[in-house]
Each structure stands twice: as C-alpha cells, then as structure tokens.
Design an enzyme around this catalytic site. Structure first.
Site, PDB file in Angstrom:
ATOM      1  N   TRP A 140       0.849  -1.197   0.000  1.00  0.00           N
ATOM      2  CA  TRP A 140       0.000   0.000   0.000  1.00  0.00           C
ATOM      3  C   TRP A 140       0.881   1.242   0.000  1.00  0.00           C
ATOM      4  CZ3 TRP A 140      -4.750  -0.756  -1.321  1.00  0.00           C
ATOM      5  CH2 TRP A 140      -5.679   0.278  -1.235  1.00  0.00           C
ATOM      6  N   ASP A 196      -0.025  11.167  -0.034  1.00  0.00           N
ATOM      7  CA  ASP A 196      -1.079  12.172   0.086  1.00  0.00           C
ATOM      8  C   ASP A 196      -2.409  11.510   0.419  1.00  0.00           C
ATOM      9  OD1 ASP A 196      -1.630  10.924  -2.353  1.00  0.00           O
ATOM     10  OD2 ASP A 196      -2.201  12.783  -3.349  1.00  0.00           O
ATOM     11  N   GLU A 199      -3.496   8.713  -1.652  1.00  0.00           N
ATOM     12  CA  GLU A 199      -2.659   7.512  -1.509  1.00  0.00           C
ATOM     13  C   GLU A 199      -1.871   7.179  -2.774  1.00  0.00           C
ATOM     14  OE1 GLU A 199      -5.056   4.978   1.721  1.00  0.00           O
ATOM     15  OE2 GLU A 199      -5.885   4.769  -0.294  1.00  0.00           O
ATOM     16  N   GLU A 200      -1.525   8.201  -3.549  1.00  0.00           N
ATOM     17  CA  GLU A 200      -0.890   7.959  -4.845  1.00  0.00           C
ATOM     18  C   GLU A 200       0.505   8.562  -4.960  1.00  0.00           C
ATOM     19  OE1 GLU A 200      -5.062   7.878  -7.435  1.00  0.00           O
ATOM     20  OE2 GLU A 200      -3.841   9.692  -7.371  1.00  0.00           O
ATOM     21  N   GLU A 424     -18.873   6.722  -4.306  1.00  0.00           N
ATOM     22  CA  GLU A 424     -17.660   7.538  -4.282  1.00  0.00           C
ATOM     23  C   GLU A 424     -17.651   8.554  -5.422  1.00  0.00           C
ATOM     24  OE1 GLU A 424     -13.213   6.217  -3.495  1.00  0.00           O
ATOM     25  OE2 GLU A 424     -13.778   5.751  -5.566  1.00  0.00           O
TER      26      GLU A 424
END
Length: 573
Positions: A140, A196, A199-200, A424
């Site tokens: 992750w 960030d 999550e990238e 989402e």
C-alpha cells in the site's frame, strides 16, 4: 442500468442555476439519508458494517470493484469529527456511545504493529486496517501522515466538550494518552515523506501539512488545559515550522495552491479545498497565512481548481461560463476513468458557505488583486477594495456567491439516485454512480456541507492572529547515524549504491542512489543520518557503464533505534 435521478424524489432533473427551492428540498430529503448512511457504516451495530469492531468506520461495504471494506484512519477521523461536532453542539444527544467506542477503537489501533512499524517506530503512520482491528499487511501507499493529526483533532474536540462538563478524569485517562502519542508523532515526523490523501504520491501534501498544523495548535491549548504545557514545547516549535512550510505551497504565478510537491502533476487538486474546510476557524477571519476559506489565496485557488474541470467532463459541457460544475480529485486523475466525486464537488460549496459565515459576521468582504478573478465571476466590474455589508457591491457579491454554493449542491443532486445513496464517484460522461457504494466519506461530506449552509461553524482551534516566524526551520526530527555495508566483489568500473523507501535513501530512485565507499573492499559502506525509530526497506545496487542491477528480492528491512547508532550489514545477493 441508467441511474434514476432525483426527479424521482420530486425534483426536476435540471438543477443548475438559481434553483434555491430545489436545493432546499434536496437538503431536507438527503440530510437524514446521509446521516443514516453514515451510521450504517459504523461499528458492530451498523446495518452495513457487519464484522466491524465497536467504533470502527468502514470506508464502504463494497468488497469488490473496489474492495473498501477496511477502516482508514483519515476517513474514520473525518467521519467522527462530523459526529462529534453534532454531539457537542447539541444537535444529536444519542451519539455519545458511538464516540466513546471511537476512543476505544483508536486506542487499540495505536498499539497494533503493522507494515509502517510499531508504536515507537512509525506505526502511527499506517493508513488502513482490517475492520476487526488487525493489521493490513499487503502492499500500500504508506506511511500516510494526516491520520494521526486528524484523529487528534476529532478527539480534542470531544475532550474540550468533556472538560467543559467536568469530565476531566475520562479525558486525562482515555483521550490524552492517545492524543499525546499522535501529536508527538506529528511533531517529530511532519517533515518526512508520506503519501497524500489520495494515496498515490509520496511527497509533501498541502492537506497533510494544514491538518498537522491545526492539530498541533489545538493540541498545545489542550495540553495547557490539562496542565501538561511543559511536555509539549516541541509541539509549539513545530507548529511554527509547519506554518512556515505551508506558505511554500502557494504558486504566485498561477495563483493557486500546489497541493502536492511531487508526482509530475499540475498540483491543482481538491486537496486544497478540503484542507481549507477542515482547518476552518471563523475567529481567524479571512486570514491568508492559514489559508482560511475566505482568504484571497484560498478563493483564488478554488477558482483555478473548479475551472480545471469545466472542459474535461462531458456532463459539464453545457454549463454556462462561471457556473457550478461537477469536480473531481484533480484534472489528471485516471482512477476508474477519472470522474467527479460527490465529496469534492460539495467541498467547493462548503468552502463558499464557510466564507459567507465570516463575511456576514464581520459585515464586510475584501477583494484583493489575488482574489479579483474569483469575485469577477459574480460581478465583472468589481475592483480591489473592502466593501461594507450596507454597500450594493457587498450585497450583490454575497447573494451571488450564496447561489453559486447552492448550485454545487444542485450538481450532486442531479446525479444522486432516487434512494439518496451516495457512492464515491459518478461518471464523467453520464453522471452514473460508480466505484464504491455507500461511501462513508461521501455521506459525511453531505452532512457537513448542509451544516455549513445553515451557518454553523466549528469551534475555534487557535488560528486567530498567527504570524509566520521570521526564521523557518525544516525540522528533520531526531536522527541516528546508520552505517550500511555490503560484501560485494566488483569488476573494474563497477560501483555499489544504496536506495530505499525513505527520503534519506532517495525513495528507491536508482538515478539518485547513494554511492558506497570501497575503502575496506570487498566491503562497501556508507554512514547516513536516518530518522530515529523508523522502519524502512532498502536494497543495494550495482552500476557499471550505465547498466543498473538491483539485488534479488526480497527488500531488506530495517528499523532504527530511538537514539545512538545503527549498523545494517549484509552480503550481496
């Protein structure tokens, strides 16, 4: 199957532009649905959160395409901040049990060792866990350093209310220990890399820095109230340093906040609007130093952010110039095809409502050269200056901006299914809900934007009157001297290098890898300053005439001690 739009709820499908009554109807109907949807995703009693421990927020009940049946520290903290605000403001007195469960669950999670480390070595930066409070160990984007700050913000807000109601014992025994661990982590590690909020990208992130700053300021006041001021002097120092650092995100040439400092993107991102609304302090007015919602920099950045989506989504094509449009995370987004998100679209509305709260309280608004383009969307003839509430210019601007904020809610209303459920995203071409269903953060964003529309502001966190220090220090946190060595025989012209998962090891970059010394050949070595109490991975690299060869898998793993020195030795493999 094509989505049934809110016309099924008695609203017309065309909701753009001056649809105040329609927005009123949508808010009245969607508000209870969003609140119920949020609570359905919490704890062992939630109707959609089977298997979750008490106080655990599931991101979504979706288990495939995508699998979001996990709990993220960021999402959970934002959701509970929403609930804590409702409880402490007297809007819902039934939430106390949920909030106490949250305190318990976060106390447990802090102690869970995970791939980011343990309680001492960086585990507080772990972004997500299984909903039974065990570690998620797959690959992750980690660490993510907004979680501890956001958790502290939520818990301190609750603790302040408890202190006002003479519940000092619970605060001292249950909440203070959690906050102290989180904010020590923030103060020691804010200036090291993390991913960030999307999550990238592993880089400095405006959202992360902004909430870290708020958390430390709020934490200092909280510590003083409990008699612990002497224990948090570093929080004060690092809050000043982060405030300095926050100023570096501003891009004066293009007039927007650069939300991420790496990643090869424009830096135009919902990150900035979300930071503004989650660090809103009405007592600070339109302070630009903390990028308050009505500050000239925050408003200018908001315009640039919104404009970046006007031409890239088909569902925005028929909208008039300067009108509200659907917005996504950032214009270069490709996740699920790169679509509008419910929570980012209403983040624009919430920032505008927050700005209106301040303007109406101070009975004036100020237009600067920086914010001029934003205000000219609503009154093309406006010039820089301060306009009192009894002026025609003030009235024209405020009325237009109120309507504009409503129009962003109307955009989401147009693409909300008849049952009021919020996923989402919705597709950029047809507005059909996509990705995770019943996203908890989407529901929470509806609750908070509706509250802001009613003029409700969160408690002050101490942003008023803050000044950027004259001397700024990029605090590196405590370091240890770490020696890396490897036994490796080489051919003429070949050298050994080191790269790894942290800034000091060049974030796995072979081009920037660190050259080791062959002075004790065949042992190659280098000594570096590495953050203390930090878990990381690394490998050695061979380079010869432009050819790069990495060691074989798996990555080497290491953890530095709290103090002193460390030696990490091995043999080439």
């Amino acid at each position: 199957m094509r989505v049934i739009l809110l016309s099924a709820l008695g609203l017309c499908a065309s909701v753009f532009g001056h649809q105040g009554n329609l927005v009123d109807e949508y808010v009245a109907k969607e508000g209870p649905i969003a609140k119920a949807g949020l609570l359905a995703n919490i704890g062992s009693g939630g109707s959609r959160s089977s298997g979750a421990k008490p106080g655990v927020v599931i991101a979504s009940p979706s288990t495939e395409d995508p699998d979001y049946l996990y709990t993220w520290i960021r999402d959970a903290s934002l959701v509970y901040k929403c609930l804590i605000d409702q409880y402490t403001l007297g809007e819902d007195n039934t939430l106390r049990g949920h909030i106490d469960d949250f305190v318990w669950s976060q106390t447990v999670l802090q102690q869970v060792s995970n791939p980011s480390g343990n309680l001492i070595t960086g585990g507080l930066g772990e972004p997500k866990f299984h909903i039974n409070l065990t570690a998620f160990t797959d690959g992750w984007g980690r660490p993510q350093k907004d979680g501890p700050a956001l958790r502290s913000i939520a818990l301190i807000t609750y603790a302040n209310w408890l202190l006002q109601h003479s519940n000092t014992t619970y605060v001292s025994e249950k909440i203070w220990p959690v906050v102290k661990l989180d904010l020590d982590y923030v103060s020691n590690r804010w200036n090291t890399s993390g991913f960030d909020l999307w999550e990238e990208i592993s880089s400095a992130s405006f959202f992360t820095s902004a909430v870290q700053h708020k958390a430390l300021r709020q934490g200092v006041i909280f510590a003083k109230d409990l008699g612990h001021a002497s224990a948090v002097t570093n929080w004060v120092t690092q809050a000043d340093n982060i405030l300095c650092f926050l100023q570096t995100y501003w891009n004066p040439i293009d007039a927007h906040i650069t939300s991420n400092t790496k990643g090869g993107r424009s830096g135009i991102d919902a990150n900035s609007a979300l930071a503004s609304i989650h660090t809103f302090d009405a007592a600070a007015g339109c302070d630009a130093t903390t990028f308050q919602p009505c500050s000239d920099k925050a408003l200018a950045s908001l315009k640039v952010y919104v404009d970046s989506f006007r031409k890239i989504y088909a569902i925005n094509n028929d909208t008039a110039a300067h009108s509200a449009v659907a917005t996504g995370r950032y214009p270069e987004d490709v996740y699920y095809g790169g679509n509008p998100w419910y929570l980012t679209t209403v983040a624009v509305a919430e920032q505008l409502y927050d700005a209106l709260i301040v303007w109406e309280a101070q009975r004036s608004l100020t237009v600067t050269k920086i914010s001029l383009a934003f205000f000219q969307q609503f009154l093309s003839s406006v010039e820089p200056g301060t306009y009192a509430s009894d002026s025609e210019t003030y009235t024209t601007l405020v009325d237009a901006i109120k309507q504009h904020a409503d129009d962003y809610i109307a955009v989401n209303a147009k693409y909300t299914p008849a049952d009021g459920s919020l996923a989402e995203q919705y597709t950029r071409d047809a507005g059909v809900p996509i990705s995770a269903k019943h996203l908890t953060w989407s529901y929470a964003s509806a609750v908070t934007v509706f509250a802001a529309r009613e003029g409700r502001a969160p408690p002050s966190w101490g942003a008023q009157g803050l000044k950027v220090p004259s001397v700024c220090v990029a605090y590196p946190g405590p370091n240890v001297q770490a020696t890396f060595s490897v036994i490796a025989e080489t051919v003429f012209g070949e050298n050994i290098y080191l790269a790894g998962s942290i800034d000091q090891l060049k974030n796995w970059s072979p081009d920037n890898a660190i050259l080791l010394s062959p002075n004790a050949y065949p042992k190659w070595s280098v000594t570096l300053n590495i953050p203390a109490s930090t878990s990381f991975e690394y490998k050695f690299i061979r380079k010869n005439n432009g050819v790069v060869r990495w060691e074989s898998d798996p990555n080497r793993q290491a953890t530095t001690p709290e103090t002193g020195t460390a030696v990490f030795a091995g043999t080439w493999r």
